[in-house]
Design a protein around this motif. Sequence first.
Motif, PDB file in Angstrom:
ATOM      1  N   GLU A 315       0.825  -1.211   0.000  1.00  0.00           N
ATOM      2  CA  GLU A 315       0.000   0.000   0.000  1.00  0.00           C
ATOM      3  C   GLU A 315       0.856   1.256   0.000  1.00  0.00           C
ATOM      4  N   SER A 316       1.890   1.301   0.865  1.00  0.00           N
ATOM      5  CA  SER A 316       2.724   2.507   0.936  1.00  0.00           C
ATOM      6  C   SER A 316       3.504   2.714  -0.359  1.00  0.00           C
ATOM      7  N   LEU A 317       4.067   1.637  -0.922  1.00  0.00           N
ATOM      8  CA  LEU A 317       4.817   1.779  -2.173  1.00  0.00           C
ATOM      9  C   LEU A 317       3.890   2.164  -3.325  1.00  0.00           C
ATOM     10  N   HIS A 318       2.703   1.611  -3.357  1.00  0.00           N
ATOM     11  CA  HIS A 318       1.729   1.980  -4.386  1.00  0.00           C
ATOM     12  C   HIS A 318       1.444   3.481  -4.345  1.00  0.00           C
ATOM     13  N   LEU A 319       1.172   3.993  -3.156  1.00  0.00           N
ATOM     14  CA  LEU A 319       0.864   5.423  -3.018  1.00  0.00           C
ATOM     15  C   LEU A 319       2.043   6.292  -3.433  1.00  0.00           C
ATOM     16  N   MET A 320       3.245   5.915  -3.031  1.00  0.00           N
ATOM     17  CA  MET A 320       4.417   6.719  -3.340  1.00  0.00           C
ATOM     18  C   MET A 320       4.756   6.678  -4.828  1.00  0.00           C
ATOM     19  N   VAL A 321       4.619   5.499  -5.438  1.00  0.00           N
ATOM     20  CA  VAL A 321       4.881   5.377  -6.878  1.00  0.00           C
ATOM     21  C   VAL A 321       3.861   6.188  -7.675  1.00  0.00           C
ATOM     22  N   GLU A 322       2.606   6.112  -7.307  1.00  0.00           N
ATOM     23  CA  GLU A 322       1.582   6.865  -8.017  1.00  0.00           C
ATOM     24  C   GLU A 322       1.795   8.368  -7.861  1.00  0.00           C
ATOM     25  N   ALA A 323       2.223   8.815  -6.687  1.00  0.00           N
ATOM     26  CA  ALA A 323       2.539  10.235  -6.482  1.00  0.00           C
ATOM     27  C   ALA A 323       3.710  10.652  -7.362  1.00  0.00           C
ATOM     28  N   LYS A 324       4.701   9.752  -7.463  1.00  0.00           N
ATOM     29  CA  LYS A 324       5.851  10.037  -8.332  1.00  0.00           C
ATOM     30  C   LYS A 324       5.414  10.194  -9.781  1.00  0.00           C
ATOM     31  N   LYS A 325       4.562   9.299 -10.263  1.00  0.00           N
ATOM     32  CA  LYS A 325       4.090   9.384 -11.645  1.00  0.00           C
ATOM     33  C   LYS A 325       3.443  10.743 -11.919  1.00  0.00           C
ATOM     34  N   LEU A 326       2.606  11.186 -11.006  1.00  0.00           N
ATOM     35  CA  LEU A 326       1.903  12.458 -11.179  1.00  0.00           C
ATOM     36  C   LEU A 326       2.874  13.634 -11.186  1.00  0.00           C
ATOM     37  N   ALA A 327       3.817  13.642 -10.234  1.00  0.00           N
ATOM     38  CA  ALA A 327       4.776  14.741 -10.155  1.00  0.00           C
ATOM     39  C   ALA A 327       5.682  14.772 -11.377  1.00  0.00           C
ATOM     40  N   PHE A 328       6.095  13.597 -11.865  1.00  0.00           N
ATOM     41  CA  PHE A 328       7.058  13.557 -12.964  1.00  0.00           C
ATOM     42  C   PHE A 328       6.447  13.934 -14.311  1.00  0.00           C
ATOM     43  N   GLU A 329       5.136  13.796 -14.475  1.00  0.00           N
ATOM     44  CA  GLU A 329       4.531  14.307 -15.711  1.00  0.00           C
ATOM     45  C   GLU A 329       4.569  15.835 -15.723  1.00  0.00           C
ATOM     46  N   ASP A 330       4.368  16.455 -14.556  1.00  0.00           N
ATOM     47  CA  ASP A 330       4.534  17.910 -14.462  1.00  0.00           C
ATOM     48  C   ASP A 330       5.987  18.293 -14.671  1.00  0.00           C
ATOM     49  N   ARG A 331       6.894  17.507 -14.110  1.00  0.00           N
ATOM     50  CA  ARG A 331       8.335  17.735 -14.294  1.00  0.00           C
ATOM     51  C   ARG A 331       8.696  17.759 -15.778  1.00  0.00           C
ATOM     52  N   ALA A 332       8.154  16.819 -16.535  1.00  0.00           N
ATOM     53  CA  ALA A 332       8.458  16.724 -17.956  1.00  0.00           C
ATOM     54  C   ALA A 332       7.925  17.920 -18.737  1.00  0.00           C
ATOM     55  N   LYS A 333       6.807  18.481 -18.291  1.00  0.00           N
ATOM     56  CA  LYS A 333       6.154  19.541 -19.057  1.00  0.00           C
ATOM     57  C   LYS A 333       6.592  20.946 -18.661  1.00  0.00           C
ATOM     58  N   PHE A 334       6.821  21.174 -17.363  1.00  0.00           N
ATOM     59  CA  PHE A 334       6.963  22.548 -16.892  1.00  0.00           C
ATOM     60  C   PHE A 334       8.372  22.957 -16.469  1.00  0.00           C
ATOM     61  N   TYR A 335       9.232  22.032 -16.051  1.00  0.00           N
ATOM     62  CA  TYR A 335      10.513  22.425 -15.455  1.00  0.00           C
ATOM     63  C   TYR A 335      11.494  22.858 -16.544  1.00  0.00           C
ATOM     64  N   ALA A 336      12.003  24.074 -16.423  1.00  0.00           N
ATOM     65  CA  ALA A 336      12.932  24.615 -17.426  1.00  0.00           C
ATOM     66  C   ALA A 336      13.601  25.861 -16.861  1.00  0.00           C
ATOM     67  N   ASP A 337      14.513  26.442 -17.631  1.00  0.00           N
ATOM     68  CA  ASP A 337      15.201  27.676 -17.257  1.00  0.00           C
ATOM     69  C   ASP A 337      14.184  28.802 -17.157  1.00  0.00           C
ATOM     70  N   SER A 338      14.048  29.374 -15.970  1.00  0.00           N
ATOM     71  CA  SER A 338      13.031  30.409 -15.747  1.00  0.00           C
ATOM     72  C   SER A 338      13.326  31.697 -16.505  1.00  0.00           C
ATOM     73  N   ASP A 339      14.552  31.866 -17.009  1.00  0.00           N
ATOM     74  CA  ASP A 339      14.859  33.038 -17.833  1.00  0.00           C
ATOM     75  C   ASP A 339      14.220  32.933 -19.212  1.00  0.00           C
ATOM     76  N   PHE A 340      13.807  31.732 -19.589  1.00  0.00           N
ATOM     77  CA  PHE A 340      13.245  31.508 -20.916  1.00  0.00           C
ATOM     78  C   PHE A 340      11.786  31.075 -20.892  1.00  0.00           C
ATOM     79  N   ALA A 341      11.320  30.590 -19.763  1.00  0.00           N
ATOM     80  CA  ALA A 341       9.951  30.074 -19.692  1.00  0.00           C
ATOM     81  C   ALA A 341       9.346  30.408 -18.336  1.00  0.00           C
ATOM     82  N   LYS A 342       8.172  31.008 -18.355  1.00  0.00           N
ATOM     83  CA  LYS A 342       7.465  31.286 -17.111  1.00  0.00           C
ATOM     84  C   LYS A 342       6.870  29.980 -16.599  1.00  0.00           C
TER      85      LYS A 342
END
Length: 574
Positions: A315-342
């Motif tokens: 149960e704990s690993l399931h919850l943590m893995v699913e949280a990771k999946k959600l965070a990493f899709e945002d990571r893939a889309k939004f994280y970048a050099d703030s001088d070039f992207a808001k």
Amino acid sequence: MKRLLLGLGVGFSLALSSGAHSYDRITGERFASRSEVIAQQAMAATSQPLATQIALQIMQQGGNAIDAAIAANAALGLMEPTGNGIGGDLYAIVWDAKSQKLHGLNASGRSPLSLSYDMLAHELQKLGRTDLPPHGMLPISVPGAVDGWFELHKKFGRLPMADILQPAISYADNGFPVSELIAYYWDRSVPVLSPQPGDFVGTFTLNGKAPAKGQLFKNPALANTYKALAKGGRDAFYKGEIAVAIDRFMRANGGYLRFADFANHRSDWVEPLGVDYKGYTLWELPPNGQGIAALQMLQILKNFDLKAAGFNSAESLHLMVEAKKLAFEDRAKFYADSDFAKQPIAGLISEAYGRERAKLIGDKAAKRVDAGNPHLYEGDTIYMTTADKDGNMVSLIQSNYRGMGSGVVVPGLGFVFQDRGQLFSMDKKHANVYAPGKRPFNTIIPAFITKDGKPLISYGVMGGAMQPQGHVQVLVNMVDYGMNLQEAGDAARWQHLGSTEPTDGSDMYLQNGGYIEVERGVPYDTVRELMKKGHDVRYGLGGYGGYQAIMRDHANGVWVGASESRKDGQAAGY
């Protein structure tokens, strides 16, 4: 069972999950490979014992934690070139005892000004690629580590830089014995990187071979570069003969870095970002790094009772893995050099957004995961840490990116250039799309924990995308499962792989659920139950990062150190 987690002043219950190991240690700390290190005056924890000793030596000579961190990092660049060096980038979080405040430093470099997007696309087409290669000239960005050292020193340093760099210079001139894990990775790197332009073979091999465990290795060229820094400061690297030599070499060998790239380089002091998790605040640096992925995971996980679920339960690993999946899709889309992207950072790490994302977690493994809409909520690497008698603490991470980096070595300089530029996307619609003078997405992240406004733990878990996952696992191990500083790093880990990456196209998303790798210490009962939930679970060797940590025990007025058994490292104090 109640045990006291040093420095927290609170009793924690250690949940006994199904399939837990028996108590192998008489102390009852069943997840620890050894005891914590405890000392009164100062502490250092690095991934190479000789570097740890250098940090202590500097502090015993009157230097502070910042001086010690620079000295140890210089030594690691020599002794662990498989993970870092002055051809790479640096990030740091510093607790300044005088101001009682955290300071963040982004000392990452930018892409060459002379290499346009169209020129890069043409070069990739000639190689038959749509993404940047891991080696050679194209993924090289300006090394930021040296400027990072001098920024740290200018703001907080005590001893002269010549004294700080002298131990590394001495080892570079006279030699040091190569340690076990570093020798292993060094041997793997040599055949891959030897064909690259420059003098990799002459600089990093002994008669064409990697040095073996215990073999003495010297790097006189790096010693000379360090001597130039000791004498001429940061400008010797960015505006002096070193920059001139790099410019000349790049022009002659098809590279794109120029003198102007070095002369224009700067590091940035940034405000660390923190979120609360059950009374403890985890602090990370803002993008272009990936640290806020750990904060996003915590904002999701605080909506569940991990303590009741039990350590390394399905149960704990399931919850943590699913949280990771959600965070990493945002990571893939939004994280970048703030001088070039808001970037919608405030929204990404907000409690409200975490609460909404948590609602997406069900009882079964999610196969498709998309990035969210945080705008609605706006309002191969080394890690090391040092602490001194005055209460200063440094959380520092430094890397070439992929192991020994690009493989490109300018003859006579003694270091290999990083290949961090490989982490750019070539999708023009992506926030992390390549552009001249832009910082690529960066994986290396230092971490820091405070409680009630006081400094508590300086720590990190080196290792690519494992880092935010590792930061969360260590914090949860201590807060939810009552583990001490050493146990929290030694306990069996997991990592989820297969998420969308910041190098992918802007329309990409996780479609097949990815897969989980677990260490052997995770009970098979847990693995079987995860499979029933639809997870693809595999056992993996290595790849779970490398942990170092220092904690302040405020009640007893001492430092507590930890260095895990997955690396060659050592925590030591006096």
